[in-house]
Design a protein around this motif. Structure first.
Motif, PDB file in Angstrom:
ATOM      1  N   ASN A  37       0.842  -1.188   0.000  1.00 57.73           N
ATOM      2  CA  ASN A  37       0.000   0.000   0.000  1.00 57.73           C
ATOM      3  C   ASN A  37       0.884   1.248   0.000  1.00 57.73           C
ATOM      4  O   ASN A  37       2.078   1.190   0.314  1.00 57.73           O
ATOM      5  N   ASP A  38       0.282   2.374  -0.342  1.00 61.48           N
ATOM      6  CA  ASP A  38       1.055   3.615  -0.446  1.00 61.48           C
ATOM      7  C   ASP A  38       1.761   3.958   0.856  1.00 61.48           C
ATOM      8  O   ASP A  38       2.900   4.425   0.855  1.00 61.48           O
ATOM      9  N   TRP A  39       1.074   3.749   1.999  1.00 60.45           N
ATOM     10  CA  TRP A  39       1.668   4.133   3.275  1.00 60.45           C
ATOM     11  C   TRP A  39       2.740   3.151   3.743  1.00 60.45           C
ATOM     12  O   TRP A  39       3.459   3.424   4.694  1.00 60.45           O
ATOM     13  N   GLU A  40       2.849   1.991   3.080  1.00 56.51           N
ATOM     14  CA  GLU A  40       3.861   1.008   3.460  1.00 56.51           C
ATOM     15  C   GLU A  40       5.173   1.203   2.701  1.00 56.51           C
ATOM     16  O   GLU A  40       6.222   0.737   3.142  1.00 56.51           O
ATOM     17  N   ARG A  43       7.964   2.838   4.633  1.00 58.44           N
ATOM     18  CA  ARG A  43       8.531   1.932   5.632  1.00 58.44           C
ATOM     19  C   ARG A  43       9.565   1.008   4.995  1.00 58.44           C
ATOM     20  O   ARG A  43      10.625   0.751   5.570  1.00 58.44           O
ATOM     21  N   ARG A 135      -1.967   1.410  11.086  1.00 54.45           N
ATOM     22  CA  ARG A 135      -2.190   2.752  10.545  1.00 54.45           C
ATOM     23  C   ARG A 135      -2.625   3.651  11.692  1.00 54.45           C
ATOM     24  O   ARG A 135      -3.368   3.228  12.578  1.00 54.45           O
ATOM     25  N   LYS A 141      -2.504   7.784   7.866  1.00 50.42           N
ATOM     26  CA  LYS A 141      -1.577   7.920   6.749  1.00 50.42           C
ATOM     27  C   LYS A 141      -0.278   7.150   6.921  1.00 50.42           C
ATOM     28  O   LYS A 141       0.456   6.970   5.962  1.00 50.42           O
ATOM     29  N   THR A 142       0.028   6.717   8.134  1.00 53.34           N
ATOM     30  CA  THR A 142       1.289   6.010   8.354  1.00 53.34           C
ATOM     31  C   THR A 142       1.120   5.037   9.509  1.00 53.34           C
ATOM     32  O   THR A 142       0.065   4.985  10.143  1.00 53.34           O
TER      33      THR A 142
END
Length: 208
Positions: A37-40, A43, A135, A141-142
């Motif tokens: 996913n975008d928020w991963e 990381r 999340r 978002k993160t």
């Protein structure tokens, strides 16, 4: 990875692999069980940034290397100096804000857990084996870490700014709880009432 990046570790298929299995002359070969996913993605970027100094595998016997000096040789004297450095102790353990602040004991314990980054945020729950999609509860978002939820999140930032603007205080938020407490102590050296000044971080974090 399991300790520092539990959310990404749960997505990697080669969880039992060794360094030799994951390293190739072309670089690291992680295989994920699904698309990220975008928020991963940030990381994963953080993981690669933390291991980008790895120079590859060498043929030879394994050996211990201490990172306390450039030669990799352990010395008791060097450890003693590191552990007793006054600035390091203050930075890592802001005890005045925890145990000398005039706040309820349960709030002091809560701030102590925050300083240890041991409050049960989603990332800490994942470290205990609970499967979650980490999340932030507020911004979404993160990943929800202690430092993000109580310092870096935009919702938390709004709470801090509400107080800072009301008191016309200019202060830059550090990246970690312990650093924030130490910085707040430094910023309050000219405060008229140091006791009231010290309870501000605990009050805001307890509200969250």
């Amino acid at each position: 990875m399991e300790t520092l990046f539990p959310d990404i570790h749960n997505l990697v298929l080669q969880q039992q692999s060794t360094i030799a299995d994951l390293w190739t002359p072309q670089g690291w070969k992680f295989v994920f069980r699904r698309y990220l996913n975008d928020w991963e993605i940030p990381r994963v970027t953080e993981i690669f940034r933390s291991i980008d100094q790895f120079s590859g595998l060498e043929i030879g016997r394994d050996r211990l290397q201490w990172l306390g000096n450039s030669k990799g040789i352990f010395k008791v004297g060097a450890v003693y100096k590191k552990l007793n450095h006054p600035n390091l102790q203050l930075l890592k353990w802001p005890w005045k804000h925890i145990w000398k602040a005039k706040i309820p004991y349960k709030v002091s314990c809560f701030v102590w857990l925050l300083t240890k980054e041991a409050v049960l945020t989603q990332d800490n729950l994942m470290k205990r084996g609970i499967t979650l999609c980490s999340r932030c509860f507020f911004c979404g978002k993160t990943a929800e870490t202690v430092n993000h939820l109580f310092i870096q999140c935009k919702v938390t930032d709004q709470l801090w700014n509400l107080f800072l603007r009301r008191k016309s205080i200019s202060w830059s938020m550090p990246g970690r709880i312990s650093e924030a407490l130490f910085s707040w102590e430094e910023a309050g050296t000219q405060a008229k009432n140091r006791s009231n000044w010290r309870i501000v971080p605990a009050t805001i974090w307890w509200t969250i």
